[in-house]
Design an enzyme around this catalytic site. Structure first.
Site, PDB file in Angstrom:
ATOM      1  N   LYS A 107       0.830  -1.207   0.000  1.00  0.00           N
ATOM      2  CA  LYS A 107       0.000   0.000   0.000  1.00  0.00           C
ATOM      3  C   LYS A 107       0.874   1.272   0.000  1.00  0.00           C
ATOM      4  CE  LYS A 107      -3.027  -2.988  -0.306  1.00  0.00           C
ATOM      5  NZ  LYS A 107      -4.146  -3.503   0.413  1.00  0.00           N
TER       6      LYS A 107
HETATM    7  C1  PLP Z   1      -5.038  -4.714   0.507  1.00  0.00           C
HETATM    8  C2  PLP Z   1      -6.499  -4.621   0.438  1.00  0.00           C
HETATM    9  C3  PLP Z   1      -7.323  -5.151   1.431  1.00  0.00           C
HETATM   10  C4  PLP Z   1      -6.815  -5.996   2.537  1.00  0.00           C
HETATM   11  O1  PLP Z   1      -5.844  -5.378   3.339  1.00  0.00           O
HETATM   12  P1  PLP Z   1      -4.766  -6.277   4.103  1.00  0.00           P
HETATM   13  O2  PLP Z   1      -4.064  -5.246   4.938  1.00  0.00           O
HETATM   14  O3  PLP Z   1      -3.906  -6.916   3.073  1.00  0.00           O
HETATM   15  O4  PLP Z   1      -5.496  -7.262   4.935  1.00  0.00           O
HETATM   16  C5  PLP Z   1      -8.691  -4.937   1.337  1.00  0.00           C
HETATM   17  N1  PLP Z   1      -9.227  -4.254   0.325  1.00  0.00           N
HETATM   18  C6  PLP Z   1      -8.473  -3.731  -0.653  1.00  0.00           C
HETATM   19  C7  PLP Z   1      -9.142  -2.958  -1.739  1.00  0.00           C
HETATM   20  C8  PLP Z   1      -7.081  -3.915  -0.648  1.00  0.00           C
HETATM   21  O5  PLP Z   1      -6.346  -3.418  -1.644  1.00  0.00           O
END
Ligand code: PLP
Length: 384
Positions: A190
């Site tokens: 992210k």
């Molecule tokens: C990464 C992501 C998640 C999940 O987050 P994690 O921290 O990996 O559990 C949920 N929704 C979207 C759109 C994502 O990109």
């Protein structure tokens, strides 16, 4: 010589450095690594709440955990339905199942991949409890329309902002503040990261209390060793929070640099034939998406990859309404809570077309230079 692209999986595509090391050292020397008694996670929550202008921010162990908390806040009865998009990370959907509710997939806009409010409206029924909108790739989802729909039908609107740190919706507000609950992720890929981590934001005191209790085994710490409600342990550690705080301080610059390079690419490929370009308004550019209505995204991805550009067609192998998981079982040998429900496998022809043929995503990064942008533009034009 091949131009190297910085990646979110490598040090050259991350903003991890001395600030994170210093913050970690401080936590380690304090001897307290748990956020129940430490100060870093609480400080992170205050800083995120302030950044988003929200009354509450609650830290947790992942974006998926944050989404689970948001579903807990929506309080579906077992078997109730939650409408969401089939083009997202499975972390949007797993928490629906974990609360024994049924995901219902609505189709998306063919040009953006965002949830289509008309498709959502058509699926609202007596058992619908909530809508989860996803700000896909960092582009603002149509939350004003979804908010109006949710208010009219008495539903909870949740905004999944895992890919959308500092995305702005058309009325100028930050994505995550239009719904009842917004969720954020600090996972490795992210905008900012502490490896894994998550946050929920809300203005609702009652929902905040329910989510905070669920993230800590239903244990109201002020009330002694007693369990008020059902909950899990979704606590963020002080180690995660220390890194996340240092990262949060860098977030505005990360998003500003991604915006500058993405807008430079948009200018350089203006008028590219047979291509729907993303709209820059409010976009936080987690990835750079392109839509090719003629269906040659896989060929274009191969062309870009051959030039060393990190590009992929489809984003997912299949949209989530086509995921193998729905043939069950879910718990033990049981298909509960699905039990043959149609919602998880409804046809979503526009989502299917995007994933199979028309959607191309280019990995984006705050450390891209003019050279990276120029190479991407050149290869997009030479394919066209
Ligand atoms: C990464 C992501 C998640 C999940 O987050 P994690 O921290 O990996 O559990 C949920 N929704 C979207 C759109 C994502 O990109």
């Amino acid at each position: 010589m091949v131009l190297r692209f910085p990646s979110m999986a490598d040090a050259d595509g991350r903003t991890l450095g001395d600030e994170e090391l210093a913050a970690l050292g401080e936590v380690i020397r304090s001897g307290m690594l748990s956020s129940v008694w430490g100060t870093a996670a609480r400080a992170l929550e205050r800083e995120v709440a302030q950044l988003y202008g929200a009354r509450h921010a609650i830290s947790c162990s992942s974006g998926t955990a944050a989404l689970h908390l948001s579903v807990v806040a929506a309080a579906p009865e077992p078997g109730d339905e939650i409408i969401t998009t089939p083009i997202t990370d499975f972390g949007t959907v797993a928490p629906i199942l974990a609360q024994n509710a049924v995901p219902v997939f609505a189709d998306v806009d063919a040009a953006t991949g965002a949830l289509d409010p008309d498709a959502v409206a058509a699926l609202i029924g007596p058992r619908t409890r909530a809508i989860i909108a996803v700000h896909l790739f960092g582009a603002p989802a149509p939350v004003a329309e979804l908010r109006a729909l949710a208010d009219e039908r008495g539903l909870v609107l949740i905004e999944d902002c895992a890919q959308a740190w500092l995305t702005r919706v058309p009325d100028g507000r930050l994505a995550g503040t239009a719904g009842s609950v917004g969720t954020l992720s600090l996972q490795q890929w992210k905008h900012i990261t502490c490896g894994d981590g998550g946050l929920v934001i809300t203005d609702d005191d009652r929902l905040a209390k329910a989510m905070r209790l669920f993230a800590d085994k239903g244990w109201d710490r002020a009330a002694g060793r007693s369990h008020e409600t059902f909950g899990l342990n979704y606590r963020m550690t002080e180690l995660q929070a220390a890194v996340a705080r240092a990262q949060l301080a860098k977030l505005p610059a990360v998003v500003a640099r991604r915006r500058a390079s993405a807008e430079a690419l948009l200018a350089a490929i203006d008028g590219l034939p047979d291509t729907v370009l993303p709209r820059p308004d409010g976009h936080a550019w987690w990835l750079f998406p392109l839509v090719r209505p003629r269906g040659d995204a896989p060929q274009l991805a191969a062309h870009l990859s051959a030039a060393g550009i990190p590009a992929r067609a489809g984003y997912l192998r299949e949209p989530l309404n086509r995921a193998p998981v729905w043939s069950g079982p879910i718990y033990g040998s049981s298909a509960f809570p699905l039990d043959g429900a149609a919602g998880p496998t409804l046809p979503c022809p526009r989502a299917e077309e995007l994933v199979e043929r028309t959607l191309l995503v280019i990995d984006w990064n705050e450390n891209y230079t003019d050279e990276h942008v120029a190479l991407i533009a050149k290869e997009l034009r030479s394919f066209a």
